[in-house]
Design an enzyme around this catalytic site. Structure first.
Site, PDB file in Angstrom:
ATOM      1  N   CYS A   1      57.773  15.071  46.179  1.00  0.00           N
ATOM      2  CA  CYS A   1      57.046  16.337  46.079  1.00  0.00           C
ATOM      3  C   CYS A   1      57.988  17.541  46.055  1.00  0.00           C
ATOM      4  O   CYS A   1      57.534  18.668  45.918  1.00  0.00           O
ATOM      5  CB  CYS A   1      56.080  16.468  47.239  1.00  0.00           C
ATOM      6  SG  CYS A   1      56.854  16.375  48.844  1.00  0.00           S
TER       7      CYS A   1
ATOM      8  N   CYS B   1      46.251  12.740  45.305  1.00  0.00           N
ATOM      9  CA  CYS B   1      47.445  12.127  44.710  1.00  0.00           C
ATOM     10  C   CYS B   1      47.883  10.860  45.436  1.00  0.00           C
ATOM     11  O   CYS B   1      49.043  10.455  45.292  1.00  0.00           O
ATOM     12  CB  CYS B   1      48.590  13.137  44.703  1.00  0.00           C
ATOM     13  SG  CYS B   1      48.177  14.652  43.838  1.00  0.00           S
TER      14      CYS B   1
HETATM   15  S1  SF4 Z   1      50.486  19.445  46.672  1.00  0.00           S
HETATM   16 FE1  SF4 Z   1      51.340  17.779  45.430  1.00  0.00          FE
HETATM   17  S2  SF4 Z   1      50.588  15.929  46.447  1.00  0.00           S
HETATM   18 FE2  SF4 Z   1      49.301  17.658  47.167  1.00  0.00          FE
HETATM   19  S3  SF4 Z   1      47.520  17.808  45.794  1.00  0.00           S
HETATM   20 FE3  SF4 Z   1      49.109  19.112  44.936  1.00  0.00          FE
HETATM   21  S4  SF4 Z   1      50.208  17.771  43.459  1.00  0.00           S
HETATM   22 FE4  SF4 Z   1      49.064  16.465  44.840  1.00  0.00          FE
END
Ligand code: SF4
Length: 240
Positions: free
Chosen positions: A237, A214
């Protein structure tokens, strides 16, 4: 099991009634970051818990906190999909400052895929963050009174009004943002003048660094967090 009296006093210490947050934030606003962290240690002692993402501001917080209190406690959320450079930065910082980072992880990635489908970070990034970041964060913060974040008002519009001290209703404890008023220039001046290790991805076009799936580098003219969840309309997040 924890004695009832102890549980009750813990709840009182984690209560939003304990401080007048606005009054404290106003008192801390003119203080520098070391002053804010010192205040945190005076009020919360061992119950002050420093979050580390191993981005540039984590390097600064580590430096300042360990100068004030060599026994400061640090933790990080291991999503299992952090960059190799991020893990390497963790190890360099641990060695430089003599700290041991407490690690909070999530369910294995293959279990996540089995339960919620492959590539959840693409199909439902909010759900993925809830599993891999928010739930471990809740565990990390469940036994302390105040946590410390490295966010800055300059990071993004959503952080522009961040106070240096506040009640974090999402996790039910207090929160300190000692670097809230630091500029990008302040950050780099501090890192360079003290020779502090930092995540090398910052030199490769990544002003903000999260999980590998991401995070992409940004181009000139883009804002610092444009490389996070690019094209998905997501900006945080669920932690800050
Ligand atoms: S935790 Fe959030 S930032 Fe990490 S891979 Fe998953 S969606 Fe992406």
């Amino acid at each position: 099991m924890e004695p009832v009296a102890s549980q009750a006093s813990r709840e009182a210490l984690r209560s939003p009634e304990r401080f007048d947050a606005e009054e404290i934030a106003a008192k801390l606003e003119p203080m520098d970051a070391s002053g804010v962290i010192s205040w945190g240690f005076e009020e919360f002692g061992e119950d002050l818990y420093f979050a580390c993402s191993f981005q540039k501001t984590s390097s600064i917080i580590l430096h300042l906190a360990t100068e004030i209190n060599p026994n400061a406690r640090f933790f990080y959320l291991d999503t299992d999909v952090l960059f190799p450079e991020t893990y390497a930065t963790r190890d360099r910082l641990a060695e430089r400052f003599g700290v041991e980072f407490e690690r909070y992880d999530s369910i294995p990635l293959d279990e996540q895929a089995r339960l919620y489908g492959d590539k959840l970070w693409k199909s439902d990034p909010d759900a993925c963050c809830a599993i891999r970041k928010v739930e471990p964060m809740k565990r990390a913060l469940s036994e302390v009174e105040c946590w410390v974040s490295g966010i800055r008002r300059q990071d993004s519009q959503t952080r522009a009004g961040a106070p240096k001290f506040s009640w974090d209703a999402r996790f039910g404890l207090w929160k300190l943002n000692p670097l809230a008023d630091w500029t990008e220039r302040d950050v780099w001046t501090h890192l360079n003048s003290h020779g502090i290790p930092y995540n090398p991805l910052h030199d490769q076009g990544y002003p903000s660094i999260g999980c590998t799936h991401c995070t992409v580098p940004v181009h000139p003219g883009q804002s610092a967090r444009d490389g996070r969840w690019f094209g998905l309309g997501k900006v945080e997040c669920g932690i800050n």
